[in-house]
Design an enzyme around this catalytic site. Structure first.
Site, PDB file in Angstrom:
ATOM      1  CB  SER A 244      -0.957   0.019   1.197  1.00 26.21           C
ATOM      2  OG  SER A 244      -0.243   0.041   2.416  1.00 26.21           O
ATOM      3  CE  LYS A 289      -2.638   1.997   5.234  1.00 33.44           C
ATOM      4  NZ  LYS A 289      -2.209   1.428   3.947  1.00 33.44           N
TER       5      LYS A 289
END
Length: 346
Positions: A244, A289
C-alpha cells in the site's frame, strides 16, 4: 472467620487479577486487530544517489498497526470505529504459518518498492534496465487446479507456448477462459524447464469473487526480474509489509530525482498501490491511515479515487476526515501523473 476470609481475599486479589489478565492476554482468537499506526517520513528511509536536499516539507507513508486479537483487544475494539477486527480467514490462507504470512507481506512490499522505483524513474526520464526471469509462483489457492501441478517457487515462462515476462502479462493471458478449459504452462523448477497442463475452476466462496469468474488458482504472482537504476536508489523499510505504500514511495523517489521541492514545504501523507502504468490502486484501512496522518500533522492526504467508485478509498477517507474534524485536505488520485499535477499546483 469472616474477617479471615476477607483478609485472604485482600491478600490474594492482585495475584488472581494478574493471572486472569495474563490468561486473557495470551488467549488467541480467530481474529486480527488493527488500529491507526504511524506516519513515516520517507526522506528518512529513501535516498537517491546524488540527490540534493531541499529544506521543508515531506512525503509520509501511513501505516496500520495489526496483530493477533485476544479477548482484551476484542473488547477494546468495540469502543472505536478505527479499531477493527478482521476474521483470520480474510487475511491468512488456510494452514499458513505466521512466518509464511509475514514473508508474503514482505514480498508484496518488495515488489511494490520495485514498481514505485520504475514509475518514478520513467516519469523523471532516468535510466532503467531490465532482465526478466519469469513470473514467480508465491501462493497457491486450496481446491483449485494449480495446486495439483505447481509449487511455490516455480517460475512461469510461457503460456501456451507464448513467452511472458511480468505478472500483469500472466494475468492477462489467463483471462477469458471458462470452467473446464486448459492451458499449457512452461515452468522452471529447480533449474529445469518442464511443461504442465492446468485447468480452470471457480474461486472459493470465501474469496468473494464474481460467480462467473474462473482461474487456475495462483494468487499474488510476482514478476521475477533484476532491475537496474541509474542513479541508484536505496529504501530501508525494515519490517513494514504489504503493497500500500507504492504511491508515496514513487512520489518521494521522483522528488529526489528532479529539481525543486515537490512538497512546497507541506506535509503530504497518503496511501495507494502503484502499477507500472501509473495507475493508483485500492488499499485497506484508508480511514485508519487518515487518523494516523492527522496525528502526524499532515496538510494533505492522497487517496485512491478508483475512477469515482462509490466505495472508493477517497470517499472512505473523506468520511473519516469529517468524523475526526481534521483540517487536512483529502485529495482524490487515479494516476501518478495526477498526483504530480496536484503537487505542482500548490
Amino acid at each position: 472467620m469472616k474477617q479471615t476470609k476477607q483478609s485472604n481475599w485482600i491478600k490474594w486479589r492482585w495475584p488472581i487479577l494478574i493471572i486472569l489478565l495474563l490468561g486473557l492476554y495470551f488467549t488467541p482468537l480467530p481474529y486480527y486487530y488493527s488500529q491507526p499506526g504511524d506516519a513515516l517520513v520517507l526522506d528518512n528511509v529513501i535516498s537517491v544517489d546524488g540527490a540534493s536536499e531541499e529544506a521543508g516539507g515531506s512525503f509520509m507513508l501511513t501505516t496500520i498497526r495489526m496483530g493477533k486479537a485476544n479477548p482484551i483487544f476484542y473488547a477494546w475494539a468495540q469502543f472505536s470505529p478505527y479499531r477493527i477486527l478482521h476474521p483470520e480467514s480474510q487475511l491468512r490462507f488456510e494452514d499458513e504459518t505466521d512466518e509464511e504470512y509475514q514473508h508474503r507481506q514482505l514480498m508484496m512490499m518488495t515488489d511494490s518498492q520495485e514498481v514505485a522505483k520504475i514509475v518514478a524513474y520513467e516519469q523523471a526520464n532516468k535510466e532503467v534496465s531490465y532482465e526478466y526471469f519469469g513470473v514467480l509462483v508465491t501462493v497457491l489457492i486450496e481446491g483449485m487446479p494449480a495446486i495439483e501441478v505447481l509449487e511455490q517457487g516455480d517460475r512461469i515462462q510461457q503460456v501456451n507456448g507464448e513467452s511472458i515476462r511480468t505478472a500483469d502479462e500472466l494475468i492477462e493471458r489467463l483471462t477469458g477462459y471458462e470452467k473446464g478449459d486448459n492451458v499449457t504452462l512452461t515452468i522452471e523448477r529447480e533449474g529445469e524447464l518442464m511443461e504442465v497442463t492446468v485447468g480452470f475452476s471457480p474461486f472459493p466462496e470465501e474469496m468473494n469473487a464474481p460467480s462467473d469468474r474462473v482461474g487456475i488458482g495462483i494468487q499474488a504472482p510476482v514478476t521475477d526480474r533484476e532491475v537496474t537504476f541509474n542513479p541508484e536508489v536505496h529504501i530501508d523499510t525494515s519490517q513494514i509489509g504489504g503493497p500500500s505504500a507504492g504511491l508515496m514511495f514513487s512520489l518521494e523517489i521522483y522528488d529526489q530525482l528532479t529539481e525543486g521541492n515537490l512538497t512546497k514545504g507541506y506535509l503530504v501523507a497518503g496511501t495507494g498501490t502503484i502499477r507500472e502504468d501509473g495507475t493508483v490502486g485500492r488499499i485497506g484501512g484508508a480511514a485508519q491511515k487518515v487518523v494516523a496522518a492527522n496525528r502526524a500533522g499532515a496538510d494533505y492526504f492522497l487517496a485512491p479515487f478508483e475512477d469515482g467508485a462509490d466505495d472508493s478509498n477517497y470517499n472512505e477517507a473523506v468520511l473519516a476526515a469529517e468524523d475526526i474534524g481534521t483540517d487536512m485536505e483529502i485529495i482524490p488520485i487515479n494516476r501518478f501523473e495526477e498526483a504530480i499535477e496536484f503537487l505542482e499546483s500548490l
